[in-house]
Design an enzyme around this catalytic site. Structure first.
Site, mmCIF file in Angstrom:
data_model
loop_
_atom_site.group_PDB
_atom_site.id
_atom_site.type_symbol
_atom_site.label_atom_id
_atom_site.label_comp_id
_atom_site.label_asym_id
_atom_site.label_seq_id
_atom_site.Cartn_x
_atom_site.Cartn_y
_atom_site.Cartn_z
ATOM 1 N N CYS A 115 0.715 -1.145 0.089
ATOM 2 C CA CYS A 115 0.085 0.150 -0.059
ATOM 3 C C CYS A 115 0.883 1.063 -0.109
ATOM 4 O O CYS A 115 0.446 2.525 -0.254
ATOM 5 C CB CYS A 115 -1.003 -0.071 1.263
ATOM 6 S SG CYS A 115 -2.272 -1.301 1.159
ATOM 7 N N HIS A 252 -3.145 7.851 1.645
ATOM 8 C CA HIS A 252 -3.762 6.354 1.178
ATOM 9 C C HIS A 252 -4.780 6.096 1.673
ATOM 10 O O HIS A 252 -5.094 6.341 3.020
ATOM 11 C CB HIS A 252 -2.589 5.312 1.826
ATOM 12 C CG HIS A 252 -2.963 3.956 1.706
ATOM 13 N ND1 HIS A 252 -3.495 3.349 0.391
ATOM 14 C CD2 HIS A 252 -3.097 2.851 2.588
ATOM 15 C CE1 HIS A 252 -3.706 2.194 0.428
ATOM 16 N NE2 HIS A 252 -3.800 1.982 1.759
ATOM 17 N N ASN A 282 -9.882 0.245 -0.540
ATOM 18 C CA ASN A 282 -8.515 0.520 -0.458
ATOM 19 C C ASN A 282 -7.987 -0.333 -1.971
ATOM 20 O O ASN A 282 -7.930 -1.268 -2.083
ATOM 21 C CB ASN A 282 -7.848 -0.399 0.615
ATOM 22 C CG ASN A 282 -6.387 -0.282 0.955
ATOM 23 O OD1 ASN A 282 -5.739 0.229 -0.228
ATOM 24 N ND2 ASN A 282 -6.140 -0.733 2.105
HETATM 25 N N1 ACO Z 1 -18.933 -7.160 8.830
HETATM 26 C C1 ACO Z 1 -19.560 -7.281 9.900
HETATM 27 N N2 ACO Z 1 -18.729 -7.590 11.180
HETATM 28 C C2 ACO Z 1 -17.308 -7.698 10.944
HETATM 29 C C3 ACO Z 1 -16.993 -7.261 9.431
HETATM 30 C C4 ACO Z 1 -17.566 -7.200 8.553
HETATM 31 N N3 ACO Z 1 -17.230 -6.776 7.271
HETATM 32 N N4 ACO Z 1 -15.565 -7.388 9.750
HETATM 33 C C5 ACO Z 1 -15.180 -7.767 10.912
HETATM 34 N N5 ACO Z 1 -16.357 -7.650 11.765
HETATM 35 C C6 ACO Z 1 -16.601 -8.338 13.135
HETATM 36 C C7 ACO Z 1 -15.557 -9.026 13.915
HETATM 37 O O1 ACO Z 1 -15.558 -10.322 13.252
HETATM 38 C C8 ACO Z 1 -15.678 -8.720 15.065
HETATM 39 O O2 ACO Z 1 -16.631 -9.595 15.660
HETATM 40 P P1 ACO Z 1 -16.580 -10.129 17.105
HETATM 41 O O3 ACO Z 1 -16.514 -9.043 17.851
HETATM 42 O O4 ACO Z 1 -17.779 -10.938 17.106
HETATM 43 O O5 ACO Z 1 -15.510 -11.261 16.982
HETATM 44 C C9 ACO Z 1 -16.003 -7.388 15.114
HETATM 45 O O6 ACO Z 1 -16.608 -7.100 14.053
HETATM 46 C C10 ACO Z 1 -14.894 -6.507 15.712
HETATM 47 O O7 ACO Z 1 -13.709 -6.597 14.884
HETATM 48 P P2 ACO Z 1 -12.581 -5.969 14.727
HETATM 49 O O8 ACO Z 1 -11.521 -6.370 14.022
HETATM 50 O O9 ACO Z 1 -12.185 -5.343 16.267
HETATM 51 O O10 ACO Z 1 -13.140 -4.483 14.042
HETATM 52 P P3 ACO Z 1 -12.381 -3.225 13.915
HETATM 53 O O11 ACO Z 1 -13.459 -2.037 14.591
HETATM 54 O O12 ACO Z 1 -10.999 -3.126 14.231
HETATM 55 O O13 ACO Z 1 -12.734 -2.866 12.335
HETATM 56 C C11 ACO Z 1 -11.258 -3.089 10.463
HETATM 57 C C12 ACO Z 1 -12.053 -4.037 11.559
HETATM 58 C C13 ACO Z 1 -12.049 -2.364 9.697
HETATM 59 C C14 ACO Z 1 -10.450 -4.141 9.458
HETATM 60 C C15 ACO Z 1 -10.187 -2.375 11.207
HETATM 61 O O14 ACO Z 1 -9.406 -2.861 12.114
HETATM 62 C C16 ACO Z 1 -9.350 -1.645 10.068
HETATM 63 O O15 ACO Z 1 -9.768 -0.777 9.245
HETATM 64 N N6 ACO Z 1 -7.981 -1.746 10.616
HETATM 65 C C17 ACO Z 1 -7.017 -1.238 9.380
HETATM 66 C C18 ACO Z 1 -6.711 -2.343 8.520
HETATM 67 C C19 ACO Z 1 -6.377 -1.565 7.010
HETATM 68 O O16 ACO Z 1 -7.121 -0.825 6.814
HETATM 69 N N7 ACO Z 1 -5.872 -2.405 6.426
HETATM 70 C C20 ACO Z 1 -5.574 -2.039 5.017
HETATM 71 C C21 ACO Z 1 -4.313 -2.475 4.624
HETATM 72 S S1 ACO Z 1 -3.004 -1.739 5.370
HETATM 73 C C22 ACO Z 1 -3.350 -0.081 5.090
HETATM 74 O O17 ACO Z 1 -3.513 0.385 3.984
HETATM 75 C C23 ACO Z 1 -3.437 0.998 6.147
#
Ligand code: ACO
Length: 325
Positions: A115, A252, A282
């Site tokens: 990324c 990004h 993304n």
């Molecule tokens: N729909 C519904 N529920 C979901 C989904 C979805 N698409 N994805 C995850 N969940 C659930 C999980 O299973 C979890 O359920 P549980 O509590 O029953 O176990 C709950 O939501 C919370 O999960 P978390 O991982 O804690 O959710 P979070 O609020 O952290 O959001 C996310 C997840 C959106 C991936 C976030 O962590 C994020 O954006 N992280 C950055 C990662 C990123 O952007 N990566 C891209 C590549 S790197 C970069 O470009 C920066």
């Protein structure tokens, strides 16, 4: 004092025709449009058609950038293409693009910093221009991330999209002051200790297969905000500018919450942040040049504006650049 600057003289982008709305994921996964919007800011993304390759996306974006600059492919000395989703293991997607553009001379190669790839490509092209190795460089970010998604993993597959963006840099004279047009500074970083936070579970040397993306989302989130703000500060300092001087952050486009918190940490208000994540998801290395091209085309970014670009991705690898448009 007269110095050489790498000045942006053309931009373009391309998005595959197929638009995938959040609601489409509700059919096969336990997810919802509301959850995806609330946690990421993403509303839709584009997915490449069967047989549509990263080099095809790169070609369309590059053609648009050449047209925007009023240049031919023969005017280019080099192509630097950032991608983590190349057409083939080798040759480079950049050389496929070179051939598609009918560019006979010069040289072309890929950069892999996931990324953060566009920032690494931009910095490489800038160095080649400053050293006199090249006068005009086409810098491209192009990805087909849809090909490495586990469509059963709701934590990752809703986040990514496909697309390409391109920028043409040209050697021009500047004064050495921060009022110059062109790239004013770049800052690159990586730390392989974090390989496990974000990776693809396959590869040529390890599994002889492509694999799919795996991520520890919350961990990546935490690193993203602090590392992006730090690299942004470093790039601004190196350029001799402050947050007040910035006209646009072009971040990004991974997650709106990361974008907001990073801008807040750097003391830049959200009305100075280019946002395309809602429509593109993304797109990895393509996300910054896509955002740049969209914002320049719609008149948000104007000639003379000071831009701060910042990105982080697998590696972890992260970096920033300041550029006066
Ligand atoms: N729909 C519904 N529920 C979901 C989904 C979805 N698409 N994805 C995850 N969940 C659930 C999980 O299973 C979890 O359920 P549980 O509590 O029953 O176990 C709950 O939501 C919370 O999960 P978390 O991982 O804690 O959710 P979070 O609020 O952290 O959001 C996310 C997840 C959106 C991936 C976030 O962590 C994020 O954006 N992280 C950055 C990662 C990123 O952007 N990566 C891209 C590549 S790197 C970069 O470009 C920066």
């Amino acid at each position: 004092m007269s110095v050489i600057r790498a000045v942006a003289v053309g931009y373009g982008h391309y998005l595959p025709k197929r638009v995938v709305e959040n609601a489409e994921f509700e059919e096969s996964l336990d997810t919802s449009d509301e959850w995806i919007r609330a946690r990421t800011g993403i509303e839709r993304r584009h997915f490449a058609a069967d047989g549509e390759l990263t080099s095809d996306l790169a070609f369309e974006a590059s053609k648009a950038a050449l047209e925007n600059a009023g240049l031919e492919a023969s005017d280019l000395d080099a192509i630097v293409l950032a991608t983590a989703t190349p057409d083939q293991t080798f040759p480079s997607t950049a050389t496929k693009l070179q051939h598609a553009l009918k560019m006979k001379g010069g040289f072309a190669f890929d950069i892999q910093a996931v990324c953060a790839g566009f920032i690494f490509a931009l910095s490489t092209a800038n160095s080649m221009i400053l050293s006199g190795q090249a006068k005009r460089v086409l810098v491209v970010g192009a990805e087909t991330f849809s090909r490495i998604l586990d469509m059963k993993d709701r934590g990752t597959c809703v986040l990514f999209g496909d697309g390409a963006g391109a920028l043409i840099l040209e050697a021009q004279e500047g004064t050495g002051e921060s009022a110059d047009r062109g790239i004013l500074s770049t800052d690159l970083n990586s730390d392989g200790a974090y390989n496990d936070l974000l990776y693809v579970d396959g590869g040529v040397s390890s599994t002889q297969s492509t694999g799919v993306l795996r991520m520890q989302g919350q961990e990546v989130f935490k690193h993203a905000v602090s590392k992006l703000a730090a690299t942004g500060e470093t790039a601004m300092q190196a350029a001799g500018v402050t947050a007040e001087d910035i006209d646009w952050i072009v971040p990004h486009q991974a997650n709106l919450r990361i974008i907001k918190r990073t801008a807040q940490k750097m003391g830049v208000s959200m009305d100075k942040v280019v946002q395309t994540v809602q429509d593109h998801g993304n797109t990895s290395a393509a996300s910054i040049p896509l955002a740049l091209s969209v914002a320049a085309a719609n008149g948000q970014i104007k000639r003379g504006d000071l831009l701060l670009m910042e990105a982080i991705g697998g590696g972890l690898a992260w970096g920033a650049a300041t550029l006066r448009w």
